[in-house]
Design a protein around this motif. Structure first.
Motif, PDB file in Angstrom:
ATOM      1  N   ASP A  16     -26.228  -6.884  19.830  1.00  0.00           N
ATOM      2  CA  ASP A  16     -26.015  -5.831  18.845  1.00  0.00           C
ATOM      3  C   ASP A  16     -26.293  -6.438  17.483  1.00  0.00           C
ATOM      4  O   ASP A  16     -25.510  -7.220  16.970  1.00  0.00           O
ATOM      5  CB  ASP A  16     -24.583  -5.315  18.927  1.00  0.00           C
ATOM      6  N   TYR A  17     -27.423  -6.083  16.893  1.00  0.00           N
ATOM      7  CA  TYR A  17     -27.829  -6.749  15.655  1.00  0.00           C
ATOM      8  C   TYR A  17     -27.593  -5.858  14.439  1.00  0.00           C
ATOM      9  O   TYR A  17     -28.233  -5.998  13.414  1.00  0.00           O
ATOM     10  CB  TYR A  17     -29.282  -7.208  15.742  1.00  0.00           C
ATOM     11  N   LYS A  18     -26.623  -4.953  14.544  1.00  0.00           N
ATOM     12  CA  LYS A  18     -26.298  -4.083  13.422  1.00  0.00           C
ATOM     13  C   LYS A  18     -26.006  -4.924  12.184  1.00  0.00           C
ATOM     14  O   LYS A  18     -25.210  -5.849  12.217  1.00  0.00           O
ATOM     15  CB  LYS A  18     -25.088  -3.222  13.764  1.00  0.00           C
ATOM     16  N   GLY A  19     -26.677  -4.600  11.085  1.00  0.00           N
ATOM     17  CA  GLY A  19     -26.470  -5.342   9.852  1.00  0.00           C
ATOM     18  C   GLY A  19     -27.288  -6.608   9.737  1.00  0.00           C
ATOM     19  O   GLY A  19     -27.188  -7.314   8.733  1.00  0.00           O
ATOM     20  N   ALA A  20     -28.104  -6.912  10.740  1.00  0.00           N
ATOM     21  CA  ALA A  20     -28.906  -8.137  10.699  1.00  0.00           C
ATOM     22  C   ALA A  20     -29.978  -8.033   9.626  1.00  0.00           C
ATOM     23  O   ALA A  20     -30.513  -6.956   9.353  1.00  0.00           O
ATOM     24  CB  ALA A  20     -29.551  -8.396  12.057  1.00  0.00           C
ATOM     25  N   ARG A  21     -30.297  -9.176   9.009  1.00  0.00           N
ATOM     26  CA  ARG A  21     -31.427  -9.248   8.085  1.00  0.00           C
ATOM     27  C   ARG A  21     -32.693  -9.466   8.907  1.00  0.00           C
ATOM     28  O   ARG A  21     -32.724 -10.340   9.768  1.00  0.00           O
ATOM     29  CB  ARG A  21     -31.219 -10.395   7.090  1.00  0.00           C
ATOM     30  N   ILE A  22     -33.728  -8.710   8.635  1.00  0.00           N
ATOM     31  CA  ILE A  22     -34.947  -8.756   9.435  1.00  0.00           C
ATOM     32  C   ILE A  22     -36.090  -9.317   8.603  1.00  0.00           C
ATOM     33  O   ILE A  22     -36.316  -8.896   7.465  1.00  0.00           O
ATOM     34  CB  ILE A  22     -35.331  -7.355   9.957  1.00  0.00           C
ATOM     35  N   VAL A  23     -36.833 -10.276   9.181  1.00  0.00           N
ATOM     36  CA  VAL A  23     -38.045 -10.814   8.568  1.00  0.00           C
ATOM     37  C   VAL A  23     -39.165 -10.707   9.600  1.00  0.00           C
ATOM     38  O   VAL A  23     -39.023 -11.182  10.728  1.00  0.00           O
ATOM     39  CB  VAL A  23     -37.852 -12.283   8.131  1.00  0.00           C
ATOM     40  N   HIS A  24     -40.281 -10.094   9.206  1.00  0.00           N
ATOM     41  CA  HIS A  24     -41.370  -9.824  10.141  1.00  0.00           C
ATOM     42  C   HIS A  24     -42.503 -10.837  10.013  1.00  0.00           C
ATOM     43  O   HIS A  24     -42.865 -11.249   8.914  1.00  0.00           O
ATOM     44  CB  HIS A  24     -41.941  -8.427   9.896  1.00  0.00           C
ATOM     45  N   ALA A  25     -43.068 -11.212  11.149  1.00  0.00           N
ATOM     46  CA  ALA A  25     -44.343 -11.915  11.235  1.00  0.00           C
ATOM     47  C   ALA A  25     -45.311 -10.990  11.972  1.00  0.00           C
ATOM     48  O   ALA A  25     -44.940  -9.894  12.379  1.00  0.00           O
ATOM     49  CB  ALA A  25     -44.174 -13.241  11.966  1.00  0.00           C
ATOM     50  N   SER A  26     -46.544 -11.429  12.151  1.00  0.00           N
ATOM     51  CA  SER A  26     -47.535 -10.547  12.772  1.00  0.00           C
ATOM     52  C   SER A  26     -47.258 -10.290  14.247  1.00  0.00           C
ATOM     53  O   SER A  26     -47.591  -9.224  14.773  1.00  0.00           O
ATOM     54  CB  SER A  26     -48.936 -11.144  12.611  1.00  0.00           C
ATOM     55  N   SER A  27     -46.629 -11.255  14.951  1.00  0.00           N
ATOM     56  CA  SER A  27     -46.419 -11.102  16.390  1.00  0.00           C
ATOM     57  C   SER A  27     -44.960 -11.130  16.813  1.00  0.00           C
ATOM     58  O   SER A  27     -44.655 -11.022  17.999  1.00  0.00           O
ATOM     59  CB  SER A  27     -47.172 -12.212  17.148  1.00  0.00           C
ATOM     60  N   PHE A  28     -44.028 -11.270  15.867  1.00  0.00           N
ATOM     61  CA  PHE A  28     -42.605 -11.299  16.200  1.00  0.00           C
ATOM     62  C   PHE A  28     -41.797 -10.970  14.953  1.00  0.00           C
ATOM     63  O   PHE A  28     -42.344 -10.815  13.860  1.00  0.00           O
ATOM     64  CB  PHE A  28     -42.199 -12.667  16.753  1.00  0.00           C
ATOM     65  N   PHE A  29     -40.491 -10.880  15.120  1.00  0.00           N
ATOM     66  CA  PHE A  29     -39.619 -10.757  13.960  1.00  0.00           C
ATOM     67  C   PHE A  29     -38.355 -11.571  14.179  1.00  0.00           C
ATOM     68  O   PHE A  29     -37.972 -11.878  15.314  1.00  0.00           O
ATOM     69  CB  PHE A  29     -39.286  -9.289  13.639  1.00  0.00           C
ATOM     70  N   LEU A  30     -37.729 -11.953  13.074  1.00  0.00           N
ATOM     71  CA  LEU A  30     -36.480 -12.700  13.100  1.00  0.00           C
ATOM     72  C   LEU A  30     -35.340 -11.771  12.723  1.00  0.00           C
ATOM     73  O   LEU A  30     -35.475 -10.939  11.821  1.00  0.00           O
ATOM     74  CB  LEU A  30     -36.520 -13.869  12.112  1.00  0.00           C
ATOM     75  N   ALA A  31     -34.228 -11.925  13.422  1.00  0.00           N
ATOM     76  CA  ALA A  31     -33.012 -11.189  13.088  1.00  0.00           C
ATOM     77  C   ALA A  31     -31.957 -12.204  12.674  1.00  0.00           C
ATOM     78  O   ALA A  31     -31.549 -13.052  13.468  1.00  0.00           O
ATOM     79  CB  ALA A  31     -32.531 -10.367  14.285  1.00  0.00           C
TER      80      ALA A  31
END
Length: 208
Positions: A16-31
């Motif tokens: 459950d990643y509610k409130g997570a900060r998201i950073v996108h790359a071209s093939s994945f994302f970080l939570a």
């Protein structure tokens, strides 16, 4: 719509990643979660963890920001409380740790762009942004010494008005009503807002 041709809803499958900060790359994302940094593919399938919360080698406190270097396949983690930079491989292997030569602690936004790291501060700090290389050496920073607040409790604005667009960043200074474009070529004024009744200035904050 005028903004996008397609909207996709992604539900990560492992937490459950509610409130997570998201950073996108071209093939994945970080939570960025309270459990640490989690890497997902574009469909939301869990791939691996990046380091972990703690005080040991390759660990960081819950006060962190993330940035991605897709050219060298490196994930950077900025420890806000200690001005420390950690680097990891995409697979989560800890690579290096550096002390950042920042003019102030607690930058609230953090980006990688073409061999440099860009740190942005909240609107109540005199330092607007700082730029370092990827091992923490300070290259330049922008500061407004005229910003002053009397002692007391004031509203705080996180730097969500900063965005990364292609090879440049846009930063809105709420003091001068100015939007700056910042890139490897330097800084330029992109636009100036008309003054409005909700504009934040040191004088207004002191009065209120």
């Amino acid at each position: 719509s005028d903004i996008a041709d397609k909207v996709t809803i992604i539900q990560p499958d492992s937490i459950d990643y509610k409130g997570a900060r998201i950073v996108h790359a071209s093939s994945f994302f970080l939570a960025g979660t309270e459990q640490g940094i989690l890497r997902y593919d574009k469909e939301g399938h869990f791939m691996n963890r990046i380091g972990g919360i703690g005080q040991g080698p390759g660990e960081y406190s819950r006060l962190y920001q993330m940035a991605i270097n897709e050219t060298d396949r490196i994930i950077y983690v900025y420890r806000m409380d200690t001005s420390t930079l950690l680097s990891f491989s995409y697979e989560g292997t800890f690579l290096n740790k550096y002390s950042l030569q920042l003019p102030e602690k607690w930058a609230w936004k953090f980006y990688y762009l073409k061999g440099k790291l860009y740190f942005y501060y909240s609107v109540l700090r005199s330092c607007m942004y700082a730029i370092t290389d990827t091992i923490g050496n300070l290259l330049s920073f922008k500061q407004d010494e005229s910003i002053y607040f009397a002692s007391g409790n004031y509203p705080s604005f996180p730097s969500d008005h900063i965005g990364l667009f292609g090879d440049a960043m846009l930063a809105w200074s709420q003091y001068s009503d100015t939007i700056y474009r910042i890139s490897e070529k330097g800084e330029e004024v992109l636009a100036v807002w008309g003054k409005w009744d909700k504009r934040l200035t040191p004088a207004k904050v002191e009065k209120e």
